[in-house]
Design an enzyme around this catalytic site. Structure first.
Site, short mmCIF file in Angstrom:
data_model
loop_
_atom_site.label_atom_id
_atom_site.label_comp_id
_atom_site.label_asym_id
_atom_site.label_seq_id
_atom_site.Cartn_x
_atom_site.Cartn_y
_atom_site.Cartn_z
N TRP A 102 0.81 -1.21 0.00
CA TRP A 102 0.00 0.00 0.00
C TRP A 102 0.85 1.26 0.00
O TRP A 102 0.44 2.29 -0.54
CB TRP A 102 -0.98 -0.02 1.17
CG TRP A 102 -2.00 -1.10 0.98
CD1 TRP A 102 -2.14 -2.26 1.69
CD2 TRP A 102 -3.00 -1.13 -0.04
NE1 TRP A 102 -3.17 -3.01 1.17
CE2 TRP A 102 -3.71 -2.36 0.12
CE3 TRP A 102 -3.37 -0.27 -1.07
CZ2 TRP A 102 -4.77 -2.72 -0.72
CZ3 TRP A 102 -4.42 -0.63 -1.90
CH2 TRP A 102 -5.11 -1.84 -1.72
N ASP A 174 -0.85 6.89 6.41
CA ASP A 174 -1.96 6.01 6.09
C ASP A 174 -2.08 5.04 7.26
O ASP A 174 -1.24 4.16 7.44
CB ASP A 174 -1.69 5.28 4.78
CG ASP A 174 -2.78 4.28 4.42
OD1 ASP A 174 -3.74 4.12 5.20
OD2 ASP A 174 -2.66 3.64 3.35
N LYS A 198 -11.89 -1.29 8.79
CA LYS A 198 -11.10 -2.21 9.62
C LYS A 198 -11.55 -2.11 11.09
O LYS A 198 -11.91 -3.11 11.69
CB LYS A 198 -9.62 -1.86 9.54
CG LYS A 198 -9.10 -1.54 8.15
CD LYS A 198 -8.96 -2.75 7.27
CE LYS A 198 -8.25 -2.40 5.97
NZ LYS A 198 -8.06 -3.56 5.09
#
Length: 360
Positions: A102, A174, A198
């Site tokens: 990511w 992030d 999440k």
């Protein structure tokens, strides 16, 4: 048999939150309307929005006078582009720490912004991303900001707070997969963003926490991409994801009742230790992640035999231990044990691993 969902996201929500959603679905706050029907212009939503924002900043120990919160759509992935459009205005150059998939995606998408240079200033590629790279504090170039990924969902690595330095340039994080799951000194960061699916809410909401001094209006950006415009409109320039913000509000209240981020981290550490110790004792499975970089949210593990891995996932599913198949990039298995996963769920997985070992 109790069902436990180990999905990396969308992930399980606290049972208490699900129960409250069930109660509010037909009639929210005695309004006669479902929570999915209330207007984002209504007093009901405005009160919900203000409370959710205040609770979030309180849990992060951030001052509302210094930080603002945006509730956005488009996923955390959209922020790979939107953040450089807003922040990379002086030097047109950003620094990225490559700790896995990511982080790479963030760098690749930012590089597509016209006129922007993206430098990878540290990487753990040489160790196959089994450990997080050290974050530099001295730079040869002038950068608009430094981007890091605090938890790597696929690789199962993460930064602890003591591994994150304070930097002279703005730091952007992030935090999608460990947001509010472990403590950080959030004041180290200029911008924090996270997909909510999440630890916070269903998919469809992205939370962005930003220092107010960075909220500068850019007339060359469409309003939906301009953070200052969104902030001025209280994240309601267009219809916001009302239901997801509502669920996030419930999850934040639940987290406060649990004692806050420090308390939930202690539980998460206990769950992670239980699973890592179980893997250390297993004769079939192992974690390949450096112990100093292990995530307490996502625990990948492998046997080295794809057929045995497939059998494990199949048998685990039959035992109501769901979504344990690993990401396609690394294979094997992955147990995501976010805030809502109870200790009993991790114990059930460990008991299953022991039983599987005994049979194989």
């Amino acid at each position: 048999m109790t069902c436990y969902n180990f999905a990396a996201g969308p992930a399980m929500l606290p049972v208490e939150v699900i129960a409250q959603i069930k109660q509010d679905l037909p009639d929210y706050a005695h309004s006669g309307m479902s929570v999915m029907e209330i207007s984002h212009r209504s007093a009901l939503y405005k009160e919900l929005y203000a409370e959710t924002k205040a609770n979030l900043l309180e849990l992060m120990k951030l001052d509302q006078a210094e930080y603002d919160v945006l509730f956005l759509t488009g996923g955390a992935t959209q922020q790979f582009t939107t953040i450089p459009l807003n922040l990379a205005r002086k030097y047109h150059r950003i620094a990225v720490v490559d700790s896995g998939h990511w982080a790479q995606r963030a760098a690749e998408d930012a590089a597509k912004v016209p006129g922007l240079t993206v430098d990878i200033i540290a990487s753990s590629k040489d160790n196959d991303y089994t450990a997080v790279p050290e974050i530099p504090t001295e730079f040869d170039q002038d950068y608009d900001y430094l981007h890091i990924t605090t938890n790597n969902t696929i690789m199962g690595t993460a930064y602890r707070d003591d591994q994150i330095p304070k930097t002279d340039i703005p730091m952007v994080a992030d935090m999608s997969s460990n947001f509010l799951g472990q403590e950080y000194d959030y004041s180290k960061f200029a911008v924090i963003y996270a997909g909510a699916q999440k630890n916070l809410a269903p998919a469809g909401l992205t939370v962005l926490v930003i220092r107010k001094d960075l909220l500068v209006k850019h007339d060359d950006l469409p309003g939906l991409f301009d953070f200052a415009t969104e902030a001025k409109k209280e994240s309601a320039l267009n219809t916001p994801p009302v239901f997801q913000v509502y669920v996030a509000g419930l999850a934040l209240k639940w987290l406060k009742e649990k004692g806050g981020v420090a308390s939930i981290e202690a539980i998460n550490q206990e769950k992670a230790k239980l699973l890592y110790d179980c893997l250390a004792d297993s004769k079939n499975f192992e974690s390949k992640v450096d112990p100093d970089s292990r995530s307490i949210m996502n625990v990948p593990f492998v046997s080295g035999d794809p057929d045995l891995d497939a059998e494990f996932v199949k048998e685990a599913t039959a035992h109501q231990l769901l979504n344990l198949k690993g990401h396609r990039l690394v294979g094997g298995m992955r147990a995501s044990i976010y805030n809502a996963m109870p200790l009993e769920g991790v114990q059930a997985l460990c008991d299953f691993i022991k039983d599987f070992d005994a049979k194989h």
